[in-house]
Design a protein around this motif. Structure first.
Motif, PDB file in Angstrom:
ATOM      1  N   PRO A  52       0.826  -1.227   0.000  1.00  0.00           N
ATOM      2  CA  PRO A  52       0.000   0.000   0.000  1.00  0.00           C
ATOM      3  C   PRO A  52       0.847   1.257   0.000  1.00  0.00           C
ATOM      4  CG  PRO A  52      -0.003  -0.995   2.179  1.00  0.00           C
ATOM      5  CD  PRO A  52       0.690  -1.974   1.265  1.00  0.00           C
ATOM      6  N   ASN A  53       0.343   2.278  -0.677  1.00  0.00           N
ATOM      7  CA  ASN A  53       1.024   3.571  -0.624  1.00  0.00           C
ATOM      8  C   ASN A  53       0.407   4.436   0.462  1.00  0.00           C
ATOM      9  OD1 ASN A  53      -1.340   4.783  -1.701  1.00  0.00           O
ATOM     10  ND2 ASN A  53      -0.646   4.400  -3.781  1.00  0.00           N
ATOM     11  N   LYS A  54       1.017   5.574   0.690  1.00  0.00           N
ATOM     12  CA  LYS A  54       0.602   6.440   1.806  1.00  0.00           C
ATOM     13  C   LYS A  54      -0.833   6.920   1.627  1.00  0.00           C
ATOM     14  CE  LYS A  54       3.735   9.246   3.273  1.00  0.00           C
ATOM     15  NZ  LYS A  54       4.642  10.423   3.443  1.00  0.00           N
ATOM     16  N   GLY A  55      -1.222   7.211   0.395  1.00  0.00           N
ATOM     17  CA  GLY A  55      -2.569   7.717   0.167  1.00  0.00           C
ATOM     18  C   GLY A  55      -3.651   6.682   0.356  1.00  0.00           C
ATOM     19  N   ARG A  56      -3.322   5.408   0.083  1.00  0.00           N
ATOM     20  CA  ARG A  56      -4.333   4.357   0.168  1.00  0.00           C
ATOM     21  C   ARG A  56      -4.352   3.726   1.544  1.00  0.00           C
ATOM     22  NH1 ARG A  56      -3.068   1.573  -4.352  1.00  0.00           N
ATOM     23  NH2 ARG A  56      -1.586   0.224  -3.262  1.00  0.00           N
ATOM     24  N   GLY A  57      -3.203   3.402   2.085  1.00  0.00           N
ATOM     25  CA  GLY A  57      -3.134   2.830   3.421  1.00  0.00           C
ATOM     26  C   GLY A  57      -3.528   1.368   3.462  1.00  0.00           C
ATOM     27  N   ALA A  58      -3.116   0.711   4.547  1.00  0.00           N
ATOM     28  CA  ALA A  58      -3.343  -0.725   4.681  1.00  0.00           C
ATOM     29  C   ALA A  58      -4.822  -1.084   4.711  1.00  0.00           C
ATOM     30  CB  ALA A  58      -2.669  -1.240   5.951  1.00  0.00           C
ATOM     31  N   GLU A  59      -5.643  -0.198   5.285  1.00  0.00           N
ATOM     32  CA  GLU A  59      -7.061  -0.535   5.418  1.00  0.00           C
ATOM     33  C   GLU A  59      -7.762  -0.633   4.071  1.00  0.00           C
ATOM     34  OE1 GLU A  59      -6.796   3.970   5.586  1.00  0.00           O
ATOM     35  OE2 GLU A  59      -5.660   2.256   6.367  1.00  0.00           O
ATOM     36  N   ALA A 167       6.213   1.360   6.831  1.00  0.00           N
ATOM     37  CA  ALA A 167       5.192   0.325   7.021  1.00  0.00           C
ATOM     38  C   ALA A 167       4.264   0.678   8.179  1.00  0.00           C
ATOM     39  CB  ALA A 167       5.859  -1.028   7.256  1.00  0.00           C
ATOM     40  N   ARG A 168       4.826   1.262   9.239  1.00  0.00           N
ATOM     41  CA  ARG A 168       3.979   1.692  10.358  1.00  0.00           C
ATOM     42  C   ARG A 168       3.102   2.862   9.941  1.00  0.00           C
ATOM     43  NH1 ARG A 168       8.940   0.548  13.549  1.00  0.00           N
ATOM     44  NH2 ARG A 168       8.485  -1.348  14.757  1.00  0.00           N
ATOM     45  N   GLU A 169       3.651   3.750   9.109  1.00  0.00           N
ATOM     46  CA  GLU A 169       2.901   4.929   8.679  1.00  0.00           C
ATOM     47  C   GLU A 169       1.687   4.547   7.829  1.00  0.00           C
ATOM     48  OE1 GLU A 169       3.709   9.272   6.538  1.00  0.00           O
ATOM     49  OE2 GLU A 169       5.276   7.744   6.585  1.00  0.00           O
ATOM     50  N   VAL A 170       1.863   3.563   6.944  1.00  0.00           N
ATOM     51  CA  VAL A 170       0.733   3.164   6.099  1.00  0.00           C
ATOM     52  C   VAL A 170      -0.148   2.122   6.776  1.00  0.00           C
ATOM     53  CG1 VAL A 170       1.967   3.718   3.977  1.00  0.00           C
ATOM     54  CG2 VAL A 170       2.053   1.372   4.866  1.00  0.00           C
ATOM     55  N   GLY A 171       0.277   1.586   7.923  1.00  0.00           N
ATOM     56  CA  GLY A 171      -0.595   0.735   8.724  1.00  0.00           C
ATOM     57  C   GLY A 171      -0.444  -0.755   8.528  1.00  0.00           C
ATOM     58  N   VAL A 172       0.575  -1.215   7.772  1.00  0.00           N
ATOM     59  CA  VAL A 172       0.734  -2.664   7.604  1.00  0.00           C
ATOM     60  C   VAL A 172       1.483  -3.294   8.764  1.00  0.00           C
ATOM     61  CG1 VAL A 172       0.512  -2.754   5.101  1.00  0.00           C
ATOM     62  CG2 VAL A 172       2.740  -2.304   6.119  1.00  0.00           C
ATOM     63  N   ILE A 173       2.114  -2.480   9.588  1.00  0.00           N
ATOM     64  CA  ILE A 173       2.624  -2.934  10.879  1.00  0.00           C
ATOM     65  C   ILE A 173       1.831  -2.224  11.953  1.00  0.00           C
ATOM     66  CG2 ILE A 173       4.595  -2.909  12.451  1.00  0.00           C
ATOM     67  CD1 ILE A 173       6.415  -3.416  10.147  1.00  0.00           C
TER      68      ILE A 173
END
Length: 266
Positions: A52-59, A167-173
């Motif tokens: 995921p990129n920053k704009g889309r995010g893990a969710e 990875a923490r910023e985009v939410g996958v961790i």
């Protein structure tokens, strides 16, 4: 086997439903599109999203992929399973590249448990790279398509702390204490090198799609993958960027290749 949770189709439309399946004891989210009223051919697709990129995010990872699964299933009359990697959307766990590799393997096992005997792997970005690695080692995989996919993750491996922060910023961790051993986590990045594995996939078919305006993955990556494989089909899409899943030309090329090439592996 994952349990189908929802969805009823009619006519020629695919029957789609959400499911859960297990990878390393983690519950992962998936969506299965199945052809309605078609004769089973034994072929099926595992469809994988990218990082995921920053704009889309893990969710929102893979959010549009059920639509693509439905489209492929309707066009090919095959079941298509799209998954959310660990750490993405409603899947449990945290991002680790070798863990994502095991998620692809678990998805192949899930699809074969549903009666598929010839599995095609289709991935975008990082997902495509992992599909190549899985195809190299898994005899159930009869062919792979990778779109806008890197040939290695050496840049990530050289800067693991920066990747962890991203990875923490985009939410996958999600868990503050993950990973317990950063060195071991980073070794998984360095060890994942599809350019070193793709020869093991040959002579099984490989389709490589790339956009001429991709600013994330340089063209040298798919060219190196094609060269190492020996008989891959390479298609450059003029003016296309990195998000090939949203390019109708890429989807048409993928669908046509799967239909045509599957007849050669009957």
């Amino acid at each position: 086997m994952g349990a189908n949770e929802s969805g009823v189709g009619a006519g020629l439309s695919p029957v789609g439903g959400n499911l859960r399946f297990s990878s390393d004891g983690l519950s992962l989210a998936g969506y299965l599109a199945q052809p309605s009223g078609a004769r089973a051919s034994g072929h099926g697709v595992v469809l994988c999203h990218g990082f995921p990129n920053k704009g889309r995010g893990a969710e929102n990872s893979g959010k549009s992929f059920p639509e693509l699964a439905d489209r492929l299933s309707a066009s090919l009359s095959w079941p298509v399973l799209t998954i959310n990697f660990r750490g993405c959307a409603t899947s449990e766990g945290n991002f680790e590249l070798d863990g994502w590799q095991r998620d692809v393997a678990a998805a192949v096992a899930e699809l074969t448990s549903l009666g598929v005997t010839a599995v095609w792997l289709v991935g975008f970005g990082t997902g495509g790279s992992l599909c190549i690695c899985e195809g190299a080692s898994n005899p159930a995989v009869v062919g792979v398509s990778a779109a806008a996919s890197p040939g290695d993750f050496d840049d990530w491996a050289r800067h693991p702390r920066a990747l962890l922060d991203h990875a923490r910023e985009v939410g996958v961790i999600r868990d503050a204490g993950f990973p317990a051993d950063v060195g071991e986590w980073a070794r998984g990045l360095a060890a994942t090198r599809p350019v070193d594995r793709v020869a093991e996939l040959a002579p099984r078919p490989l389709l490589l799609l790339h956009g001429s305006a991709d600013e994330i993955v340089p063209t040298v990556d798919p060219l190196a993958l094609a060269d190492a494989h020996g008989s891959a089909e390479f298609r450059m899409i003029d003016g296309a960027g990195h998000e090939l899943r949203h390019d109708p030309r890429a989807v048409a090329m993928l669908t046509g290749w799967l239909s045509r090439t599957s007849r050669l592996v009957e």
